[in-house]
Design an enzyme around this catalytic site. Structure first.
Site, PDB file in Angstrom:
ATOM      1  N   GLY A  53       0.785  -1.407  -0.232  1.00 13.99           N
ATOM      2  CA  GLY A  53      -0.295   0.220  -0.059  1.00 13.99           C
ATOM      3  C   GLY A  53       1.016   1.678  -0.150  1.00 13.99           C
ATOM      4  N   THR A  54       0.039   1.936  -0.855  1.00 12.63           N
ATOM      5  CA  THR A  54       0.862   3.396  -1.303  1.00 12.63           C
ATOM      6  C   THR A  54       0.002   4.688  -1.217  1.00 12.63           C
ATOM      7  OG1 THR A  54       1.809   3.170  -3.161  1.00 12.63           O
ATOM      8  CG2 THR A  54       3.188   2.889  -1.510  1.00 12.63           C
ATOM      9  N   THR A  55       0.142   5.831  -1.407  1.00 17.05           N
ATOM     10  CA  THR A  55       0.916   6.759  -0.284  1.00 17.05           C
ATOM     11  C   THR A  55       0.529   7.664   0.540  1.00 17.05           C
ATOM     12  OG1 THR A  55       1.738   7.174  -2.807  1.00 17.05           O
ATOM     13  CG2 THR A  55       2.598   8.955  -1.232  1.00 17.05           C
ATOM     14  N   ASP A  70      -3.831   7.490  -0.856  1.00 15.16           N
ATOM     15  CA  ASP A  70      -4.781   7.260  -1.496  1.00 15.16           C
ATOM     16  C   ASP A  70      -5.191   5.330  -0.305  1.00 15.16           C
ATOM     17  OD1 ASP A  70      -2.542   5.212  -1.861  1.00 15.16           O
ATOM     18  OD2 ASP A  70      -2.941   4.719  -3.585  1.00 15.16           O
TER      19      ASP A  70
END
Length: 281
Positions: A53-55, A70
């Site tokens: 998972g990002t950001t 996000d």
């Protein structure tokens, strides 16, 4: 964890013995295999493939701090999930956003929440914001073995410091190293682009509304250049998670509020797809 291991209906002695105010210390003595960092992974020939998972971005303003993330999780070049939640309340006055291996990160957040709640029940008071940041640093450090096998967790921690009467932001590396950020911060694969956007838009006199717009703008810009970061998905009605922490406590913006902020940013981008060129001439 099974609390009752006998048919007598009584709790095991470990639950009745006075000890540390740290839930992690208790768990390491009673059932150490339950801690994420104590688990043994099977031997592998390479990096373990798992959803990431990002950001995550954070911005401080006069009355507190905004933490946002996000909604996209990726696994290699594949979108593993489009609506993952990456920002969680740690307690009433703090929140944590996760970047890295999604499954381990969510588990670490839940353990962190329990750690803070356990401390408050045992000691009768809450940890200082600095103390919370230190506890999270210890948890990340205990996951170093997993991180070396590609299962890293790199969160962003933010909260309102009731002693200093202001919002504060803390970033981490995979070894648990902690740094206090001033003004704004970002972590995850799109952090470079998000930080560049915030650097140009941030000023110390931001209002709460301006700060929430700034973090959504930063995530939008990150999604424009980083495939692992998901921008506002109007068709599916999936928008960034935006949280605000002030002296009144933790508050998460509703989907309606997030969608309105995202819509305003998208409308401006449609009017000026290449940015405000006139300002540069």
């Amino acid at each position: 964890m099974e609390a009752n291991t006998r048919s007598t209906g009584r709790l095991p002695a470990a639950f009745l013995t006075p000890g540390s105010s740290s839930f992690m210390d208790f768990l390491s003595d009673y059932q150490p295999e339950m801690l994420p960092g104590r688990r043994q992974l099977p031997p592998t020939q390479g990096v373990v493939e798992a959803p990431h998972g990002t950001t995550i971005v954070a911005v401080s303003f006069a009355g507190g701090v905004v933490l946002a993330g996000d909604r996209r999780a990726t696994m290699g070049n594949v979108i593993a999930q489009r609506d993952i939640e990456k920002v969680f309340p740690a307690d009433e006055y703090s929140a944590v956003g996760i970047a890295g291996t999604a499954g381990l990160a969510v588990e670490m957040v839940k353990l962190f929440q329990l750690e803070l709640e356990h401390f408050e029940k045992v000691e009768g008071t809450t940890l200082s914001l600095e103390g919370k940041a230190n506890r999270l640093s210890t948890m990340i450090r205990s996951n170093l073995g997993m991180a070396m096998q590609g299962l890293a967790v790199v969160p962003l921690f933010a909260g309102f410091d009731v002693d200093r009467d202001r919002g504060r932001i803390f970033s981490y590396d995979v070894t648990g190293g902690r740094s206090e950020e001033h003004g704004f911060a970002a972590t995850g694969s799109g952090s470079l682009f998000a930080r560049s956007a915030m650097k140009k838009l941030y000023h110390k006199d931001l209002t709460e509304d301006q700060a929430t717009t700034l973090v959504v703008q930063a995530l939008y810009d990150a999604a424009d250049d980083d495939s692992a970061t998901g921008g506002p998905d109007v068709a599916r009605r999936i928008y960034p998670i935006v949280t605000v922490i002030t002296e009144d406590g933790f508050r998460r913006l509703t989907d309606q509020e997030s969608s309105e902020t995202a819509a305003a940013i998208i409308e401006r981008r449609l009017e000026q797809p290449d940015g405000p060129r006139a300002a540069l001439l």
